[in-house]
Scaffold this motif. Structure first.
Motif, PDB file in Angstrom:
ATOM      1  N   ARG A  84     -30.021  -0.678 -51.218  1.00 21.26           N
ATOM      2  CA  ARG A  84     -30.327   0.421 -52.340  1.00 21.26           C
ATOM      3  C   ARG A  84     -29.502   0.258 -52.676  1.00 21.26           C
ATOM      4  N   ALA A  85     -28.509  -0.488 -53.303  1.00 19.81           N
ATOM      5  CA  ALA A  85     -27.819  -0.294 -54.297  1.00 19.81           C
ATOM      6  C   ALA A  85     -26.889  -1.463 -54.286  1.00 19.81           C
TER       7      ALA A  85
ATOM      8  N   TYR B 134     -22.571  -3.103 -56.448  1.00 23.97           N
ATOM      9  CA  TYR B 134     -21.807  -2.519 -57.316  1.00 23.97           C
ATOM     10  C   TYR B 134     -21.225  -3.354 -58.123  1.00 23.97           C
TER      11      TYR B 134
ATOM     12  N   ARG C 265     -17.155   4.650 -54.984  1.00 21.37           N
ATOM     13  CA  ARG C 265     -18.498   4.826 -54.998  1.00 21.37           C
ATOM     14  C   ARG C 265     -19.722   5.001 -54.823  1.00 21.37           C
ATOM     15  N   ALA C 266     -19.567   3.863 -53.308  1.00 16.92           N
ATOM     16  CA  ALA C 266     -21.008   3.936 -52.991  1.00 16.92           C
ATOM     17  C   ALA C 266     -21.191   5.076 -52.180  1.00 16.92           C
ATOM     18  N   ARG C 267     -20.235   5.534 -51.299  1.00 18.14           N
ATOM     19  CA  ARG C 267     -19.891   6.566 -50.434  1.00 18.14           C
ATOM     20  C   ARG C 267     -20.604   7.924 -50.670  1.00 18.14           C
ATOM     21  N   GLY C 268     -19.460   7.895 -52.481  1.00 16.04           N
ATOM     22  CA  GLY C 268     -20.041   9.419 -53.652  1.00 16.04           C
ATOM     23  C   GLY C 268     -21.598   8.813 -53.564  1.00 16.04           C
ATOM     24  N   ASP C 269     -22.341   8.386 -53.709  1.00 12.77           N
ATOM     25  CA  ASP C 269     -23.894   8.074 -54.152  1.00 12.77           C
ATOM     26  C   ASP C 269     -24.712   8.101 -52.659  1.00 12.77           C
ATOM     27  N   GLY C 270     -23.785   8.624 -51.850  1.00  8.15           N
ATOM     28  CA  GLY C 270     -24.673   8.199 -50.359  1.00  8.15           C
ATOM     29  C   GLY C 270     -24.787   7.098 -49.428  1.00  8.15           C
ATOM     30  N   HIS C 271     -24.441   6.343 -50.052  1.00  7.55           N
ATOM     31  CA  HIS C 271     -24.490   5.162 -49.661  1.00  7.55           C
ATOM     32  C   HIS C 271     -23.395   4.419 -48.688  1.00  7.55           C
TER      33      HIS C 271
ATOM     34  N   PRO D 200     -31.854   1.402 -56.299  1.00  7.97           N
ATOM     35  CA  PRO D 200     -31.537   2.573 -57.473  1.00  7.97           C
ATOM     36  C   PRO D 200     -30.644   1.645 -58.258  1.00  7.97           C
TER      37      PRO D 200
ATOM     38  N   THR E  97     -26.757   0.399 -59.798  1.00  7.43           N
ATOM     39  CA  THR E  97     -25.124   0.879 -60.400  1.00  7.43           C
ATOM     40  C   THR E  97     -25.053  -0.342 -60.811  1.00  7.43           C
TER      41      THR E  97
END
Length: 158
Positions: free
Chosen positions: A47-48, A50, A75-81, A149, A151
């Motif tokens: 889904r993302a 980086y 950043r991925a974890r912070g975005d819920g991934h 999305p 990033t």
């Protein structure tokens, strides 16, 4: 557990191809994040993306600083991934794992390869692999219709 497939949206595929073209003649590299679905039949749903800096000395390899990887994963974890794996390009093709790839790939994560020679001809050639520490498996790649999305690169990354 070996996934049954890896899924990407058309939007993410287009973004990956554009970034690989822009990085040429150097290898493009990025972290893939998303979700794992299912239990008996598992898919890795990307889904993302980086972007990661490639600090390798030559054009035919990639090397990512540990701090850049850690920042992208955070950043991925912070975005819920969930971290799913990596993508990188072979600007002169093909989308076949090199000896360097096989020696450096982490086990138990997605390894998506982009064929740069196909990109130069205006074609998309993507292959996805999973290394379970003993065997390299090529996985089916499904391109779906979901919106993914995008990033952007971390500050200071090229």
């Amino acid at each position: 557990m070996l996934p049954d497939a890896v899924e990407l949206s058309p939007k993410l595929v287009a973004s990956l191809l554009a970034k690989a073209r822009a990085a040429a003649p150097r290898e493009f590299v990025g972290l893939l994040a998303g979700v794992r679905t299912g239990t008996a039949r598992r898919s890795e749903v990307v889904r993302a993306l980086y972007e990661l800096p490639n600090v390798a000395a030559g054009d035919d390899a990639y090397e990512v600083p540990a701090a850049a990887f850690a920042a992208a994963e955070a950043r991925a974890r912070g975005d819920g991934h969930t971290f799913l794996g990596f993508v990188h390009s072979h600007p002169r093709g093909p989308a076949q794992p090199s000896a360097h790839d096989l020696a450096s790939w982490w086990p138990h994560c997605v390894q998506l390869l982009l064929d740069g020679s196909a990109l130069a001809r205006g074609q998309a050639a993507l292959r996805v692999f999973w290394h379970d520490a003993a065997t390299l498996h090529e996985l089916p790649l499904r391109v779906g219709t979901g919106d993914v999305p995008q990033t952007t690169a971390p500050a200071g990354a090229r």
